[in-house]
Design an enzyme around this catalytic site. Sequence first.
Site, PDB file in Angstrom:
ATOM      1  N   TRP A   1       0.839  -1.215   0.000  1.00 54.33           N
ATOM      2  CA  TRP A   1       0.000   0.000   0.000  1.00 54.33           C
ATOM      3  C   TRP A   1       0.864   1.251   0.000  1.00 54.33           C
ATOM      4  O   TRP A   1       0.398   2.336  -0.294  1.00 54.33           O
ATOM      5  CB  TRP A   1      -0.956  -0.006   1.206  1.00 54.33           C
ATOM      6  CG  TRP A   1      -0.321   0.211   2.556  1.00 54.33           C
ATOM      7  CD1 TRP A   1       0.757  -0.446   3.074  1.00 54.33           C
ATOM      8  CD2 TRP A   1      -0.726   1.138   3.571  1.00 54.33           C
ATOM      9  NE1 TRP A   1       1.050  -0.003   4.343  1.00 54.33           N
ATOM     10  CE2 TRP A   1       0.156   0.974   4.681  1.00 54.33           C
ATOM     11  CE3 TRP A   1      -1.740   2.082   3.667  1.00 54.33           C
ATOM     12  CZ2 TRP A   1       0.039   1.725   5.846  1.00 54.33           C
ATOM     13  CZ3 TRP A   1      -1.854   2.831   4.844  1.00 54.33           C
ATOM     14  CH2 TRP A   1      -0.969   2.654   5.907  1.00 54.33           C
ATOM     15  N   ASP A   2       2.149   1.093   0.300  1.00 52.10           N
ATOM     16  CA  ASP A   2       3.093   2.211   0.257  1.00 52.10           C
ATOM     17  C   ASP A   2       2.971   2.952  -1.079  1.00 52.10           C
ATOM     18  O   ASP A   2       3.102   4.177  -1.144  1.00 52.10           O
ATOM     19  CB  ASP A   2       4.544   1.706   0.374  1.00 52.10           C
ATOM     20  CG  ASP A   2       4.790   0.799   1.572  1.00 52.10           C
ATOM     21  OD1 ASP A   2       3.863   0.088   1.975  1.00 52.10           O
ATOM     22  OD2 ASP A   2       5.919   0.788   2.081  1.00 52.10           O
TER      23      ASP A   2
ATOM     24  N   GLU B   1       0.322  -2.905  12.635  1.00 52.86           N
ATOM     25  CA  GLU B   1       0.316  -4.360  12.440  1.00 52.86           C
ATOM     26  C   GLU B   1       0.572  -5.143  13.724  1.00 52.86           C
ATOM     27  O   GLU B   1       0.480  -6.368  13.717  1.00 52.86           O
ATOM     28  CB  GLU B   1       1.381  -4.719  11.394  1.00 52.86           C
ATOM     29  CG  GLU B   1       1.035  -4.170  10.028  1.00 52.86           C
ATOM     30  CD  GLU B   1       2.155  -4.336   9.014  1.00 52.86           C
ATOM     31  OE1 GLU B   1       3.332  -4.269   9.418  1.00 52.86           O
ATOM     32  OE2 GLU B   1       1.844  -4.517   7.831  1.00 52.86           O
TER      33      GLU B   1
ATOM     34  N   LYS C   1       2.435   0.181  16.425  1.00 56.14           N
ATOM     35  CA  LYS C   1       3.633   0.201  15.596  1.00 56.14           C
ATOM     36  C   LYS C   1       3.760   1.509  14.819  1.00 56.14           C
ATOM     37  O   LYS C   1       4.811   2.115  14.730  1.00 56.14           O
ATOM     38  CB  LYS C   1       3.559  -0.964  14.619  1.00 56.14           C
ATOM     39  CG  LYS C   1       4.685  -1.007  13.608  1.00 56.14           C
ATOM     40  CD  LYS C   1       4.511  -2.192  12.678  1.00 56.14           C
ATOM     41  CE  LYS C   1       5.630  -2.299  11.668  1.00 56.14           C
ATOM     42  NZ  LYS C   1       5.445  -3.427  10.767  1.00 56.14           N
ATOM     43  N   GLN C   2       2.658   1.925  14.207  1.00 59.86           N
ATOM     44  CA  GLN C   2       2.731   3.076  13.302  1.00 59.86           C
ATOM     45  C   GLN C   2       1.381   3.781  13.275  1.00 59.86           C
ATOM     46  O   GLN C   2       0.377   3.231  13.749  1.00 59.86           O
ATOM     47  CB  GLN C   2       3.116   2.623  11.900  1.00 59.86           C
ATOM     48  CG  GLN C   2       2.110   1.726  11.213  1.00 59.86           C
ATOM     49  CD  GLN C   2       2.687   1.054   9.967  1.00 59.86           C
ATOM     50  OE1 GLN C   2       3.524   0.185  10.052  1.00 59.86           O
ATOM     51  NE2 GLN C   2       2.210   1.451   8.805  1.00 59.86           N
TER      52      GLN C   2
HETATM   53  O1  IFM Z   1       3.561  -1.467   4.068  1.00 57.70           O
HETATM   54  C1  IFM Z   1       4.437  -1.460   5.143  1.00 57.70           C
HETATM   55  C2  IFM Z   1       3.676  -1.803   6.387  1.00 57.70           C
HETATM   56  O2  IFM Z   1       2.665  -0.863   6.631  1.00 57.70           O
HETATM   57  C3  IFM Z   1       4.606  -1.858   7.568  1.00 57.70           C
HETATM   58  N1  IFM Z   1       5.649  -2.808   7.329  1.00 57.70           N
HETATM   59  C4  IFM Z   1       6.437  -2.526   6.138  1.00 57.70           C
HETATM   60  C5  IFM Z   1       5.555  -2.447   4.913  1.00 57.70           C
HETATM   61  C6  IFM Z   1       6.386  -2.080   3.678  1.00 57.70           C
HETATM   62  O3  IFM Z   1       6.915  -0.802   3.809  1.00 57.70           O
END
Ligand code: IFM
Length: 721
Positions: free
Chosen positions: A321-322, A463, A574-575
């Site tokens: 999705w990046d 995640e 995580k994010q």
């Molecule tokens: O898409 C990301 C994910 O959100 C977090 N882990 C790494 C992936 C690739 O950058």
Amino acid sequence: METWSLTKSGYDPSAFAADGNRFLSANGYMGVRGTVEEADKTQFPAITLAGVYDQYQDKWREPVNAPNCLFAQLSMNGQALTLSDLSKSEHSVSIDYRHGIYQRDTDFGPVRLKSQRFASLDRCHLLLDRLSIEVKEDGELEILTGVFCDLWDINGPHLFDQSFEQGKAISCRARTGEKGIVVAAAQCAKADFEYAERFVHIKDGLGRILKSKVRKGDSLTLDIFASVYTSLDGAEPVQAAKEECLQAHARGFESCLKAHCDAWESVWARSEIKMEGDPAAQLAIHASQYHLNCVAPRHADNMSIPARGLSGQTYKGAIFWDSEMFFFPMFVYTQPEIAKSLLRYRTETLGGALVKAREYGYRGAYYAWESQEGGKEGCTNFNVVDVFTHRPVRTYFRDKQIHISGDIAYALRSYYEITGDRTLLEEGGAEVILECARFYLSRANCRLDADEVDYDDVIGPDEYHERVSNNAFTNQMIRYCMESALKLRDIFNDRLEWFDALLERLRFMEDWRLLEKTCKRIRQMRRREGVIEQFDGYFDLEDCSLADVRARLVDPREYWGGDHGVAGTTQIIKQADVIAMMALFPESFDDGEVAKNWAYYEPRTEHGSSLSACMYALTACRVGRLDEAWELFMRTATIDIEGGGKEWAGEIYIGGTHPASNGGAWMIAALGFAGLRLQNGRLELHPHLPRQLTRLVIPISFRGQKQIIEVSPDGAVIRNA
Ligand code: IFM
């Protein structure tokens, strides 16, 4: 302060992996890691190919590294000159961001070697390296160059049945194990000095040794012209590679260099952000834009960009999705044809998404979490290796990260709104949005006529918390995807016959009616004192600090997420998740709400992914936390200068360049500091210029018109270029 290049002095074996990323040169077709010419496998050299994948035995499928056709080893009086002997000598490497040129300068003692190496932006199959040698002692110099297949691979080997041919151009032909894709590389050289030549078979390759008597004070130049083709490019890859490098040889290094530099100049003319007031920030944004621009597919109109760019085989070279959420914004506003290519990759891999949905018992399009060619899912069930037991850990990214389909629909709609170009929707984009919406209809966890429609057992952007219910980000994406499907009727109101025929062909009429009913009833976000709950039950988890959770780690490489990870039972994420949603849907939340959620979630965020800081920076701008926005911007924009970011997930290496941060840096500058927003079909600026900047200039393209955004402490304007 130099703002267009990065130099590192000294020989540092502990940084071989990071420096290969830092000093990458690439042109969208391939990436050449920033390692020295004579690097062997232990220094992680690679020429990584975009979109060419192979699986060896039952290991992970990953992109293929081409034969090393840029290898060059110098010897003096029979003694190989290597960095490891360099205790007394000097060595530096640099990357010139303006023109994507890797340079090294090594004083080996008897000779000093400088090189200038690049992946041509003008001709995507071409690689060049100029070796300039200053002789400091009389003696016999030997230079070994050629094409070699003794490669560093994470999950290889991938090249079999290698055969080599000698001649003016040395060439290599190999085939991949899984699909028999032919990978060819060729190399020829031009010297400005007298030499005797002989061919040698070593290192799974064919080399030539140029031997020359040299005298102190001599200056020698050897230009290497190399080329890579595969059978995906055409029927005769070996011939094509030989011709490509021989033609470059005929044109000469200077002329190839000029064409390459001109190509970079036009990229910068369309995209360069100027940041005045802080040279370190100017350097950082140049670095970010360089790293994203150099991996962009300019040779194809249906390719996307892997999550670690072309810096190696990390993350299986897959498209995440990046692409839609982080790479797409810079391209859609500066080079929309590249944004279109990223999305065409999705329209052309719809087949893979339809198959994945069926495999899980759903209808519509469920896009791969880690997409390889044809939309094939690269994500395995076991994505992390436990550092204690060394056993693979069952992760659910592949099964449960359903927001991916909505993310793609979001970008398709943005592409149309920002460019005004409807062709992408006509040529498959509308179908993708409809199929994604259909997937969500079938994925709901309750009857569609329930008062509130739930989405259980999902994973949001954070995640670490797996298999949760009603993740706010995911539900918002689902809602927007459904609304976007319904919106297509307005977009095609002058072509309703065509649109109805599309619905008919997709047998979508019944689903259309369901969409109309369902999209308003997707479970609403739950709030506590204005803070949106990330998922059902999140507020009931242990509310401890990031430091507490970090202190529970027994091994620094431990995986934080999943059933046994230290974060799973806590509110540490995580994010960016709720905050990512607020950054992507700025009109749906007022400033007060954003401020409250920022204050709640930021201290609870590990920023364990390079995707995180950018979303917090964007929202920090909005709520006037400009010092924090600045710190997050610098963290995002310097990631491929510092070589930061996590290198390990459990025992799995995840290092590489960070295109999502690179795109994130553009987003912070344009959407955060300049506050660029598309509102009712018009661009608006809501500037939040940090005190560190005196002027910010951003070129964009909007609906075919080139424009310049200028922000200073006195105000902000957009004018036609
Ligand atoms: O898409 C990301 C994910 O959100 C977090 N882990 C790494 C992936 C690739 O950058």
